[in-house]
Design an enzyme around this catalytic site. Sequence first.
Site, short mmCIF file in Angstrom:
data_model
loop_
_atom_site.label_atom_id
_atom_site.label_comp_id
_atom_site.label_asym_id
_atom_site.label_seq_id
_atom_site.Cartn_x
_atom_site.Cartn_y
_atom_site.Cartn_z
N GLY A 1 -16.58 9.20 -12.18
CA GLY A 1 -15.33 9.12 -11.06
C GLY A 1 -14.94 7.75 -11.08
O GLY A 1 -15.53 6.92 -11.51
N CYS A 2 -13.68 7.78 -10.47
CA CYS A 2 -13.06 6.71 -10.10
C CYS A 2 -13.85 5.54 -9.34
O CYS A 2 -13.99 4.36 -9.67
CB CYS A 2 -11.77 6.81 -9.53
N TYR A 3 -14.19 6.08 -8.10
CA TYR A 3 -14.95 5.16 -7.13
C TYR A 3 -16.41 4.58 -7.87
O TYR A 3 -16.88 3.32 -7.88
CB TYR A 3 -15.45 5.74 -5.93
N THR B 1 -17.22 4.27 -10.87
CA THR B 1 -17.02 3.18 -12.01
C THR B 1 -17.21 1.75 -11.68
O THR B 1 -18.03 1.14 -12.24
CB THR B 1 -15.84 3.53 -12.72
N GLU C 1 -10.25 -1.95 -10.12
CA GLU C 1 -9.76 -1.16 -11.30
C GLU C 1 -8.44 -0.45 -11.13
O GLU C 1 -8.33 -0.34 -10.06
CB GLU C 1 -11.10 -0.23 -12.01
#
Lengths: 335, 335, 335, 335
Positions: B146-148, B150, B307
Amino acid sequence: MMKRVGIVGFRGYSGDELLRILSRHCGVEVYLMDHRSDAGSKPLPIGASGPVRIAATADAAKSAGLDCIFLATPADVSMELAAQFLGVAVRIVDLSGAFRLGTVENFKRWYKEDHTQPELLAEAVYGLPEISRDKIAQARLIANPGCYPTCASLAIRPLMDAGVVDLAAGIVCDAKSGVSGAGRKPSLKTHFCEVTENFSAYSLLDHRHVPEVLMNTGLDVGQFSFTAQLIPIHRGILETIYFRAPRINSAAELMDIYVKRYGNEPFIRLYEPPAVPDIASVVRTNFCDIGLVFDPSTKRGIVVTAEDNLVKGAAGQAVQNMNIMLGFAETEGLL
Amino acid sequence: MMKRVGIVGFRGYSGDELLRILSRHCGVEVYLMDHRSDAGSKPLPIGASGPVRIAATADAAKSAGLDCIFLATPADVSMELAAQFLGVAVRIVDLSGAFRLGTVENFKRWYKEDHTQPELLAEAVYGLPEISRDKIAQARLIANPGCYPTCASLAIRPLMDAGVVDLAAGIVCDAKSGVSGAGRKPSLKTHFCEVTENFSAYSLLDHRHVPEVLMNTGLDVGQFSFTAQLIPIHRGILETIYFRAPRINSAAELMDIYVKRYGNEPFIRLYEPPAVPDIASVVRTNFCDIGLVFDPSTKRGIVVTAEDNLVKGAAGQAVQNMNIMLGFAETEGLL
Amino acid sequence: MMKRVGIVGFRGYSGDELLRILSRHCGVEVYLMDHRSDAGSKPLPIGASGPVRIAATADAAKSAGLDCIFLATPADVSMELAAQFLGVAVRIVDLSGAFRLGTVENFKRWYKEDHTQPELLAEAVYGLPEISRDKIAQARLIANPGCYPTCASLAIRPLMDAGVVDLAAGIVCDAKSGVSGAGRKPSLKTHFCEVTENFSAYSLLDHRHVPEVLMNTGLDVGQFSFTAQLIPIHRGILETIYFRAPRINSAAELMDIYVKRYGNEPFIRLYEPPAVPDIASVVRTNFCDIGLVFDPSTKRGIVVTAEDNLVKGAAGQAVQNMNIMLGFAETEGLL
Amino acid sequence: MMKRVGIVGFRGYSGDELLRILSRHCGVEVYLMDHRSDAGSKPLPIGASGPVRIAATADAAKSAGLDCIFLATPADVSMELAAQFLGVAVRIVDLSGAFRLGTVENFKRWYKEDHTQPELLAEAVYGLPEISRDKIAQARLIANPGCYPTCASLAIRPLMDAGVVDLAAGIVCDAKSGVSGAGRKPSLKTHFCEVTENFSAYSLLDHRHVPEVLMNTGLDVGQFSFTAQLIPIHRGILETIYFRAPRINSAAELMDIYVKRYGNEPFIRLYEPPAVPDIASVVRTNFCDIGLVFDPSTKRGIVVTAEDNLVKGAAGQAVQNMNIMLGFAETEGLL
């Protein structure tokens, strides 16, 4: 005595703005009229209560004793509800395009559907106070003008009445609007990621607001080019209007046409050339601001006009119309 | 020899980003795999042709000889398609949450649905290269993080491995993301007018990315407070991470933990304290940037990490995983 | 009888907001006091006249018979002007940090300059009405609170007074503000292109608003971690506040602390958990909104609080203080 | 063999974009040439080193063996530096307006200062490759076109060459640009809070880019009305161009003029009517996109054209010119 007014479509952006404005109006009590689902409501603070809620029906309007109802609804809903509410003698200000274009043919051509209330269409008064204040006072049903046509018409009509525009060259109106003009219903077109850091043109040569401007100004379609464009902002319209004025000799002479016409209008502000308004000047106000430049050697003029599409272009103008109809001071709730 | 790769869900933001990255990749040919309707496509310039289009089926994948397929689809679609594609021996990088949480119980708790492919869930490798590069090389099915999680995991894991965090006080991760993290499907939450000039918190103490961070770091739920928040920007994540480190004596000592760990990582950039990254530093790159401050007298530390949620937080990391699986240089297409 | 009030620094964002609020106030006449150059003024519409302009001097204030002066000026200017104006018996609300920190040592440490008016510093009353309403009524000189400390203090003080916070674990306040908090003076930091599509943290562990929060809450520096961050919006602050409350058993119990404390406060709005405010809820209002979540099993709580940095965080609170000092209803001009 | 190129003004937005593009160019090594102070630099990651830094002097350019220098500097600096660098036989691409307008009289009129290098002004080649590719190949000094004139000229020139425009009615070009067009130097005009949620027109009938368009198209000043407007976005230009074409019978016929002219141009993309480009289509690319609509019954046409002001409108076009001058493929580094 307090008047009672209802809002149908209060969850949309225009409806929400109506509520905001009417909450500051000293002469009215507001009723929210439930027509569809409750989606998208925000939580209320502990202990807070909003305005009274009633059904969006003629019976409920009659029971509540409403004097005026605002329809901030799509054209098809407005046609249906206007007929019902007028049956119980409530005045209507309709913010949709349902009653603006005068004839069923015109409506069909631009809105791609049949008009179900041709008698009401014939009766409705187009509610641009600076042009037809007297008729508004007598009306039962007001067709509140479109957002783009409001400032386009206010900018162009004085030039046409003064007969100064070179009609062979025509008028170009390059219009830009914030995203709230597209309504609150989610769509890819209004998705944040599609709009931010972007700018786009749409409905080129084919926008349904064009016939309103022609109607208000006397221009014919070949004399008027209009482009609508989307700015990545919440609210506000700016229109840049190009024309030639062969007999005019200075910007001051051109501005004087507006000063004579609008000197006493409470919601039109004019600027000394070459100052022109921007959108920040008008946001959250009911003003339509007008400025201009002119080049005497080539006779080219540019008028820049700005308004808040949700106020002078929708809810503010609707309240201005209600004020005229119900006998309030025209500026009540709007300054 | 060129590898052939497919993208399912290429009209979403992650899918579109995959296409952008893979178009610059020297070792692959891209196939767009049609799974649903064609809504939302932009017009192509005259004479232009996009990538080859095939159906999102196992047969089509086999005929085209695909080596790897990216699933940029919702979890339920990914479960269904992953099983089909693995049946014809194509490797999969799945960008949804379908295969990230290890057990069917965990999946059920956070995604509120039953897992239809428990064997694949058990087989899938969590694809955070900086933590599990070796397993990725051998995998048939990658669960792309998932984005968060990472950047949260990349920031917290070294501190945990070094044993410097006061776990009784716990770790706070205040996370902020651009709107593309919510996907391209229109909703009121992503309507431009609801987002612009706003900032809001959501899923407090209850975000489905929390269990991923716990899994990657060894923290338990009582030791980790996480808030997701929406920034009015298109893309990018910034996380501000608070903790106490009783045995650390300076910011330099704390940063040294990261330098030792990530000194050779191609996609992690570190800053000399007290410099910290912002979102503009990482947008449109596959980097995860990390900076920090530390107060020796009170032992409080703050790590700031950033990011691009669509690149290192989704498509870029997916390509990084593909590069490892297919034997390309890990940075191919990504610098 | 009408009171006369002056604004110094009316071209800045706080000064402009003061003018906007005071123009709606039924009990005051506004004087703009020229202190520096006229740069950045917008053109007025034809026929319009703004408020009266006088010089920013003690003589001019005396001649005009001013009752109260707002200083929306930098700390060094405020120190100088406050002394002059108090000499002619005008009450002062100072929006800078000049008189907030109680001691010359504290001022020197955080503002990096010597305090030139130590007696006034000792006399000044910190103007957070919800905490020190009685002292404000008697004051000659009000130190209007900083934007970040206003909502941080309003959120944290009740928890501290109730003694529910685990102070060993401490409190984290992750704060985010719109760009107007940085003032109207152009700088690279506030350049549109540096801010749009970005999000950045600044002054980590070192923001000059920290000592205000400590002063208002009784926390010591090791118990309070604060980060200020810049959101790409014009105005508004949201703060996410993390803590542990070992003896609390539910979100409702936690919210009850706030209801008891603030139930009668006109400018604090509370929400039923788990609803929390966003910035759009408070923009252009004088409200500070508070919501919260709580996890009984791990005793972690998160309070989310929002305000408009230019209103409750500056000009609105300044008018609230003036209302208390001059005997107006506290909400006059502010609802 | 690798060529060596220098950038003066690398801290500005165009200079930064030059660095970004040239870093992907396979045939050049980049040197950053220090001309003024180092303000505004961002911290580098640990271990990173940027490009080589040398002084912005003729000696340093000679020592480094530079083949080409980009001047991303104000016009007065460009005049001074161009003369120095040409003295040591380095080719120049100047991104300012110093060498665009052909005569000292023209320069004086629009830039309000004397031209200090009249011989160089006479020698300079205006670098719009689609119009003057052959001359560019031979040039020592390129005047890189302005951002607005690039897409205006590319859109209008084919219509003029085809002789289809009604010149009596003239052409209106309503242009909109992102904020980076105003440069990186802070000013009130580019302050985030003045720009966000706003839209404004400036330099009406008086923009210094007008004479460039006249020069490129053969229009005279009375035939061309131009307005520049500021969109609240970082980068991108969209121009809406209005005209009449009495002999044209369809949009397809009009588009065919462009297809014939630009069919082989690598950086111009055309769309089937009525599709028109938006700014998102071109951002971060060197493309100029062109679309149009036409109403056969009234002979009104509208061309919509879009580009990234920092790429095709500045740095990208500058590299395209360098590629032509130094014998690289014209698209190197730009696709």
